[in-house]
Scaffold this active site. Structure first.
Site, PDB file in Angstrom:
ATOM      1  N   TYR A  54       8.119   7.689   2.239  1.00  0.00           N
ATOM      2  CA  TYR A  54       7.907   6.276   2.192  1.00  0.00           C
ATOM      3  C   TYR A  54       8.252   5.047   1.063  1.00  0.00           C
ATOM      4  O   TYR A  54       8.714   5.761   0.261  1.00  0.00           O
ATOM      5  CB  TYR A  54       6.297   6.113   2.419  1.00  0.00           C
ATOM      6  CG  TYR A  54       5.750   6.450   0.734  1.00  0.00           C
ATOM      7  CD1 TYR A  54       5.416   5.141   0.137  1.00  0.00           C
ATOM      8  CD2 TYR A  54       5.253   7.556   0.500  1.00  0.00           C
ATOM      9  CE1 TYR A  54       4.945   5.275  -1.123  1.00  0.00           C
ATOM     10  CE2 TYR A  54       4.831   7.695  -1.016  1.00  0.00           C
ATOM     11  CZ  TYR A  54       4.560   6.676  -1.690  1.00  0.00           C
ATOM     12  OH  TYR A  54       4.281   6.795  -3.065  1.00  0.00           O
ATOM     13  N   PHE A  64       6.495  -2.024  -4.052  1.00  0.00           N
ATOM     14  CA  PHE A  64       5.719  -1.576  -5.253  1.00  0.00           C
ATOM     15  C   PHE A  64       5.531  -0.126  -5.164  1.00  0.00           C
ATOM     16  O   PHE A  64       5.156   0.367  -6.143  1.00  0.00           O
ATOM     17  CB  PHE A  64       4.151  -2.206  -4.962  1.00  0.00           C
ATOM     18  CG  PHE A  64       3.497  -1.596  -3.677  1.00  0.00           C
ATOM     19  CD1 PHE A  64       3.041  -0.413  -3.409  1.00  0.00           C
ATOM     20  CD2 PHE A  64       3.390  -2.407  -2.309  1.00  0.00           C
ATOM     21  CE1 PHE A  64       2.393  -0.096  -2.099  1.00  0.00           C
ATOM     22  CE2 PHE A  64       3.077  -2.208  -1.181  1.00  0.00           C
ATOM     23  CZ  PHE A  64       2.246  -0.829  -0.928  1.00  0.00           C
ATOM     24  N   ASP A  65       6.244   0.587  -4.128  1.00  0.00           N
ATOM     25  CA  ASP A  65       6.270   2.043  -4.424  1.00  0.00           C
ATOM     26  C   ASP A  65       7.316   2.490  -3.434  1.00  0.00           C
ATOM     27  O   ASP A  65       7.597   1.992  -2.305  1.00  0.00           O
ATOM     28  CB  ASP A  65       5.077   2.657  -4.145  1.00  0.00           C
ATOM     29  CG  ASP A  65       4.993   4.177  -4.875  1.00  0.00           C
ATOM     30  OD1 ASP A  65       5.953   4.572  -5.235  1.00  0.00           O
ATOM     31  OD2 ASP A  65       3.981   4.654  -4.377  1.00  0.00           O
ATOM     32  N   ILE A  84      -5.275   6.197   1.739  1.00  0.00           N
ATOM     33  CA  ILE A  84      -6.019   4.929   2.158  1.00  0.00           C
ATOM     34  C   ILE A  84      -6.074   5.332   3.853  1.00  0.00           C
ATOM     35  O   ILE A  84      -5.428   5.740   4.444  1.00  0.00           O
ATOM     36  CB  ILE A  84      -5.381   3.703   2.067  1.00  0.00           C
ATOM     37  CG1 ILE A  84      -3.838   3.754   2.547  1.00  0.00           C
ATOM     38  CG2 ILE A  84      -5.259   3.358   0.500  1.00  0.00           C
ATOM     39  CD1 ILE A  84      -3.165   2.386   2.199  1.00  0.00           C
ATOM     40  N   TYR A 110      -6.398  -1.533   0.181  1.00  0.00           N
ATOM     41  CA  TYR A 110      -7.304  -1.534  -0.951  1.00  0.00           C
ATOM     42  C   TYR A 110      -8.050  -2.541  -0.940  1.00  0.00           C
ATOM     43  O   TYR A 110      -8.837  -2.921  -2.111  1.00  0.00           O
ATOM     44  CB  TYR A 110      -6.291  -1.604  -2.207  1.00  0.00           C
ATOM     45  CG  TYR A 110      -5.580  -0.321  -2.059  1.00  0.00           C
ATOM     46  CD1 TYR A 110      -5.702   0.663  -2.989  1.00  0.00           C
ATOM     47  CD2 TYR A 110      -4.249  -0.403  -1.737  1.00  0.00           C
ATOM     48  CE1 TYR A 110      -5.096   1.938  -2.978  1.00  0.00           C
ATOM     49  CE2 TYR A 110      -3.155   0.641  -1.684  1.00  0.00           C
ATOM     50  CZ  TYR A 110      -3.785   2.017  -2.445  1.00  0.00           C
ATOM     51  OH  TYR A 110      -3.188   3.132  -2.595  1.00  0.00           O
ATOM     52  N   PHE A 127       4.356  -0.246   5.262  1.00  0.00           N
ATOM     53  CA  PHE A 127       4.807   1.079   4.787  1.00  0.00           C
ATOM     54  C   PHE A 127       5.882   1.403   5.930  1.00  0.00           C
ATOM     55  O   PHE A 127       5.683   1.444   7.035  1.00  0.00           O
ATOM     56  CB  PHE A 127       3.721   2.124   4.665  1.00  0.00           C
ATOM     57  CG  PHE A 127       3.041   2.057   3.380  1.00  0.00           C
ATOM     58  CD1 PHE A 127       3.270   2.517   2.095  1.00  0.00           C
ATOM     59  CD2 PHE A 127       1.652   1.296   3.398  1.00  0.00           C
ATOM     60  CE1 PHE A 127       2.516   2.371   1.027  1.00  0.00           C
ATOM     61  CE2 PHE A 127       1.046   0.956   2.388  1.00  0.00           C
ATOM     62  CZ  PHE A 127       1.324   1.718   1.239  1.00  0.00           C
TER      63      PHE A 127
END
Length: 254
Positions: A54, A64-65, A84, A110, A127
């Site tokens: 991902y 962010f990732d 999540i 979140y 994502f």
């Protein structure tokens, strides 16, 4: 009659606008799933172990990732709350090889808390995900004394996770690697994972853990399977106590 038709037309327009507003609110409150590449592999269902590559970003495009940069997908059991809610809903039903873009509202991500300095409060997350594996989850095998010996002959790595004082007290199984898993306080030993990974270099490698009675290895072994994705893990169900009670041989700890 013309006035009546005009009023009726206004009513229809108003109803249409209200419907559009309601639909927009529903979309804003829900998960958006866009299939970007279809596939015909195994379908991910609740209870299955899945591996997902991902990239995650904010609405402004800030990444962010990214699992691709780490070179390893994330693994988890679908439907057990390990990720999540937007992921739980967005991954279920995917086929291995399929790619999707998930737009996840805060309530499925979140929420108002955010996530540290990386994800701000009330953030919508985007994502790009690819399902690379889906299968029945591996489990920690419970071995008898003789099954441990048979596994050892077949090349399994035997690991004694007890402390040094315990090794000195009872001796150790010949050929076992000695890697302390827990400190006296019960906390995980800070060097355990690095030493374990140096021995078990592949997640398909067969290994058997043992401790005093099987309690510590049951907990640690399940964590290695469920959280880190090791697929051939086992432990000596009755530990060194059961081993000694059965008059199995040990060697002195040096």
């Amino acid at each position: 009659m013309m006035q009546l038709h005009r009023q009726y037309g206004y009513l229809l327009l108003l109803v249409g606008l209200l419907s559009m507003m309601m639909m927009a609110q529903l979309r804003a409150a829900g998960l958006e799933i866009k299939v970007t590449e279809q596939a015909e592999g195994v379908i991910a269902a609740s209870g299955m172990a899945v591996a997902v590559h991902y990239q995650g970003r904010l609405e402004d495009g800030t990444v962010f990732d990214d699992s691709h940069k780490r070179g390893e997908p994330i693994t988890f059991i679908l439907g057990q709350g390990q990720v999540i809610k937007g992921w739980e809903q967005g991954i279920e039903g995917m086929a291995v090889g399929e790619k999707r873009t998930l737009t996840i509202p805060p309530e499925l991500g979140y929420g108002a808390a955010g996530a540290g300095d990386v994800i701000p409060p009330n953030a919508t997350l985007i994502f790009d995900v690819e399902l690379v594996e889906a299968s029945l989850p591996p489990t920690l095998a419970n071995l008898t004394n003789d099954e441990l010996l048979a596994a050892q002959k077949e090349g399994a790595i035997i690991i004694d996770i007890r402390r040094e004082d315990e090794w000195a007290q009872t001796g150790v199984i010949e050929g076992a690697e000695l890697v302390t898993g827990f400190q006296q306080s019960g906390a995980i030993h800070p060097e355990f994972l690095d030493k374990f990974r140096a021995l078990v270099t592949d997640k398909d490698t067969q290994f058997v853990l043992y401790c005093r009675s099987g309690n510590r290895t049951n907990m640690l072994g399940n964590a290695l399977v469920q959280q880190l994705g090791y697929k051939a893990a086992a432990h000596l169900e009755e530990g060194i106590i059961g081993w000694s009670d059965a008059n199995k041989e040990t060697v002195s700890y040096q």
